[in-house]
Motif scaffolding. Structure first.
Motif, PDB file in Angstrom:
ATOM      1  N   LEU A   1       0.833  -1.199   0.000  1.00  0.00           N
ATOM      2  CA  LEU A   1       0.000   0.000   0.000  1.00  0.00           C
ATOM      3  C   LEU A   1       0.871   1.253   0.000  1.00  0.00           C
ATOM      4  N   ALA A   2       1.942   1.237   0.788  1.00  0.00           N
ATOM      5  CA  ALA A   2       2.864   2.383   0.808  1.00  0.00           C
ATOM      6  C   ALA A   2       3.514   2.573  -0.549  1.00  0.00           C
ATOM      7  N   ALA A   3       3.899   1.486  -1.209  1.00  0.00           N
ATOM      8  CA  ALA A   3       4.525   1.583  -2.533  1.00  0.00           C
ATOM      9  C   ALA A   3       3.560   2.203  -3.538  1.00  0.00           C
ATOM     10  N   VAL A   4       2.306   1.744  -3.537  1.00  0.00           N
ATOM     11  CA  VAL A   4       1.304   2.284  -4.468  1.00  0.00           C
ATOM     12  C   VAL A   4       1.006   3.744  -4.131  1.00  0.00           C
ATOM     13  N   LEU A   5       0.961   4.061  -2.860  1.00  0.00           N
ATOM     14  CA  LEU A   5       0.713   5.442  -2.434  1.00  0.00           C
ATOM     15  C   LEU A   5       1.833   6.377  -2.894  1.00  0.00           C
ATOM     16  N   ILE A   6       3.074   5.924  -2.806  1.00  0.00           N
ATOM     17  CA  ILE A   6       4.202   6.738  -3.277  1.00  0.00           C
ATOM     18  C   ILE A   6       4.079   6.993  -4.780  1.00  0.00           C
TER      19      ILE A   6
ATOM     20  N   PHE B   1       1.282   6.956  -6.492  1.00  0.00           N
ATOM     21  CA  PHE B   1       0.147   7.870  -6.644  1.00  0.00           C
ATOM     22  C   PHE B   1       0.558   9.318  -6.364  1.00  0.00           C
ATOM     23  N   LEU B   2       1.311   9.525  -5.281  1.00  0.00           N
ATOM     24  CA  LEU B   2       1.756  10.884  -4.937  1.00  0.00           C
ATOM     25  C   LEU B   2       2.671  11.463  -6.008  1.00  0.00           C
ATOM     26  N   THR B   3       3.444  10.602  -6.653  1.00  0.00           N
ATOM     27  CA  THR B   3       4.286  11.068  -7.764  1.00  0.00           C
ATOM     28  C   THR B   3       3.411  11.592  -8.901  1.00  0.00           C
ATOM     29  N   TYR B   4       2.378  10.837  -9.258  1.00  0.00           N
ATOM     30  CA  TYR B   4       1.461  11.290 -10.306  1.00  0.00           C
ATOM     31  C   TYR B   4       0.723  12.561  -9.873  1.00  0.00           C
ATOM     32  N   LEU B   5       0.333  12.616  -8.617  1.00  0.00           N
ATOM     33  CA  LEU B   5      -0.345  13.798  -8.096  1.00  0.00           C
ATOM     34  C   LEU B   5       0.553  15.028  -8.198  1.00  0.00           C
TER      35      LEU B   5
ATOM     36  N   ARG C   1      -2.430  17.774 -17.242  1.00  0.00           N
ATOM     37  CA  ARG C   1      -3.829  17.590 -16.859  1.00  0.00           C
ATOM     38  C   ARG C   1      -4.245  16.130 -16.790  1.00  0.00           C
ATOM     39  N   VAL C   2      -3.499  15.250 -17.428  1.00  0.00           N
ATOM     40  CA  VAL C   2      -3.891  13.841 -17.478  1.00  0.00           C
ATOM     41  C   VAL C   2      -3.085  12.959 -16.527  1.00  0.00           C
ATOM     42  N   ALA C   3      -2.205  13.527 -15.735  1.00  0.00           N
ATOM     43  CA  ALA C   3      -1.318  12.727 -14.888  1.00  0.00           C
ATOM     44  C   ALA C   3      -2.087  11.741 -14.014  1.00  0.00           C
ATOM     45  N   LEU C   4      -3.082  12.212 -13.290  1.00  0.00           N
ATOM     46  CA  LEU C   4      -3.823  11.307 -12.395  1.00  0.00           C
ATOM     47  C   LEU C   4      -4.601  10.243 -13.164  1.00  0.00           C
TER      48      LEU C   4
END
Length: 135
Positions: free
Chosen positions: A63-68, A70-74, A81-84
């Motif tokens: 979960l931490a790996a996926v969250l990191i 995700f935060l990179t894309y954020l 505009r399409v990053a997320l």
């Protein structure tokens, strides 16, 4: 406000450019390609799939790996505009990237070098060029 330069003209152009350059990203070294592939599988691909099957500490690690990721894309969202929207495709993108890297490596090793714009560059010359840049 910004300058735009077209890198390649089509999907085929992207594949040709990466075919030429992808193996260079691991210094034309098959061992480094194996290491990079394994690393990417564990960091960029498996967490997205294994998170649904593991429990306990392993679940929280994934979960931490996926969250990191995700935060990179954020963090890229203000510039793209399409990053997320691309975040769910992250593991697929890495599988495609490493598929191209392996294709590049196999083709380069079989040919003994790279052909670009009707010029053949021997693998030994490419490796020496990379080595001389490091010095």
């Amino acid at each position: 406000k910004f300058i735009r330069v077209r890198w390649v003209e089509s999907y085929r152009g992207v594949i040709r450019a990466l075919e030429k350059n992808a193996f260079a990203g691991v210094q034309y070294n098959p061992f480094l390609l194996i290491l990079a592939t394994l690393w990417s599988l564990f960091v960029d691909v498996l967490p997205f799939f294994m998170i649904w099957f593991l429990k306990g500490a392993a679940f929280y690690f994934l979960l931490a790996a996926v969250l990191i990721i995700f935060l990179t894309y954020l963090s890229l969202q203000p510039r793209s505009r399409v990053a997320l929207a691309l975040f769910p495709l992250h593991p697929i993108g890495y599988l495609l990237l490493f598929g191209l890297m392996w294709y590049s490596a196999i083709k380069t090793l079989i040919q003994g070098g790279v052909t670009w714009r009707d010029t053949f560059y021997p693998l030994k010359e490419l490796r020496n060029s990379q080595a001389s840049r490091k010095q």
